[in-house]
Design an enzyme around this catalytic site. Sequence first.
Site, PDB file in Angstrom:
ATOM      1  N   HIS A 143       0.808  -1.234   0.000  1.00 49.48           N
ATOM      2  CA  HIS A 143       0.000   0.000   0.000  1.00 49.48           C
ATOM      3  C   HIS A 143       0.836   1.277   0.000  1.00 49.48           C
ATOM      4  O   HIS A 143       0.267   2.369  -0.088  1.00 49.48           O
ATOM      5  CB  HIS A 143      -0.935   0.032   1.216  1.00 49.48           C
ATOM      6  CG  HIS A 143      -1.923  -1.094   1.262  1.00 49.48           C
ATOM      7  ND1 HIS A 143      -2.734  -1.413   0.197  1.00 49.48           N
ATOM      8  CD2 HIS A 143      -2.242  -1.974   2.248  1.00 49.48           C
ATOM      9  CE1 HIS A 143      -3.500  -2.451   0.525  1.00 49.48           C
ATOM     10  NE2 HIS A 143      -3.214  -2.808   1.768  1.00 49.48           N
ATOM     11  N   ASP A 178      -3.132 -10.943  -1.297  1.00 48.72           N
ATOM     12  CA  ASP A 178      -3.601 -10.280  -0.074  1.00 48.72           C
ATOM     13  C   ASP A 178      -5.086  -9.932  -0.222  1.00 48.72           C
ATOM     14  O   ASP A 178      -5.564  -9.667  -1.327  1.00 48.72           O
ATOM     15  CB  ASP A 178      -2.780  -8.995   0.104  1.00 48.72           C
ATOM     16  CG  ASP A 178      -2.919  -8.374   1.485  1.00 48.72           C
ATOM     17  OD1 ASP A 178      -2.003  -8.546   2.296  1.00 48.72           O
ATOM     18  OD2 ASP A 178      -3.935  -7.690   1.725  1.00 48.72           O
TER      19      ASP A 178
HETATM   20 ZN   LIG Z   1      -4.069  -6.916   3.426  1.00 44.41          ZN
END
Ligand SMILES: [Zn+2]
Length: 386
Positions: A143, A178
């Site tokens: 991220h 993920d």
């Molecule tokens: Zn995650």
Amino acid sequence: MSSAETVPPANLAALIHTDELARFDYGDDHPFKPLRARTTIELCARYGLLDGPGVVRIAPQAAEPAYLERFHDPAYLAVLRRASGGVHDVAALARGIGTEDCPVLRGIWEFCLLATGATQACVAAVLDGTARRAFNLVGGFHHAFRGRAEGFCYVNDAGAAIEDLLARGLRVAYVDLDAHHGNGVQDAFYAEDRVLKISLHESGATLYPFGGAETELGAGRGLGFNVNVPLLERTDDEVYLETFEALVPPLLEAFRPDVVVAELGADAHVSDPLSHLRLTSGAYYRLVERLCALAPRLVGLGGGGYDVFRAARCWTLAWAAMAEREPQDGYAGLVGGMMFGSENDGLFDRPSPTTGAAKDRARAEARRVVEFHRRSVFPRLGATSP
Ligand SMILES: [Zn+2]
């Protein structure tokens, strides 16, 4: 690719780890627990997966800041370094540091350098013939953007590794399992046709980072090289594996990467407190087995996973798959294509299928997304459906 292709690797898999990474603490109230890595190592030891033929363990060194500058804006790194000394100011906040998700943490700079050094060591191991596959349990900070922190991620080790591989003239497939969309990697390489980005994740309609729609296909020469697979809440092993099989093997076979970088976040597990997918540990074993079969070289990165013990079980199985070992366990074989264990305390979970209308919805949505990519992406990459 380079000489790495002609020299067979000395080992199947390299496990890159130092307990120093596991000791770093984000704070009691923060869901991200690097300690999961120590739990994974302990489980791997218990199941006899840390030694024997075909495996090697490597203690990483901290990366040089220049390695991070391959990916990150140097001005952002300067702000991060100051924040790591305890400076909490407007400049840091403007870069996403000092939020609930990414608090100002003393020593975060050194932690980031060491975690990135572990990913750099994975790249080195798969290129210099040490091993065909390498696994950094404390990596996959997908991220982080080039110029800001987000979603527990201060630096993007996966992005730095991809830049490293590109600079060597290699083709890279990034596969992100993920539960959260791999937004930082997507954004950085959105217009890049030398990196095939594939992210399977819970739909942005119900989960951070609230993007990752299938219609985000890349830009410019990178159009068609960004493949998002948003999945509905309660998507289970059966639907997930069917979707993975329909898309990932044909895309990798068409793209022919030199190296696959895989973000193996364990937060798609049914027990994860932050997401709403329903994978079992056996699905992680199967998925990593498939990636190992498809990847000429594999860099595996840990990623998310907020149920500490169950994330460690998933990654123990991921490591077993990389090392081509069958952990001796309550493992009871294959039933309907799914693995299960007879005991709750083994590595393999009992099956946890979604049923009824929720299952029908999850399957229909996944099949719709598969069809969308078969029409929009497959022709562009020359991929064919199985
Ligand atoms: Zn995650």
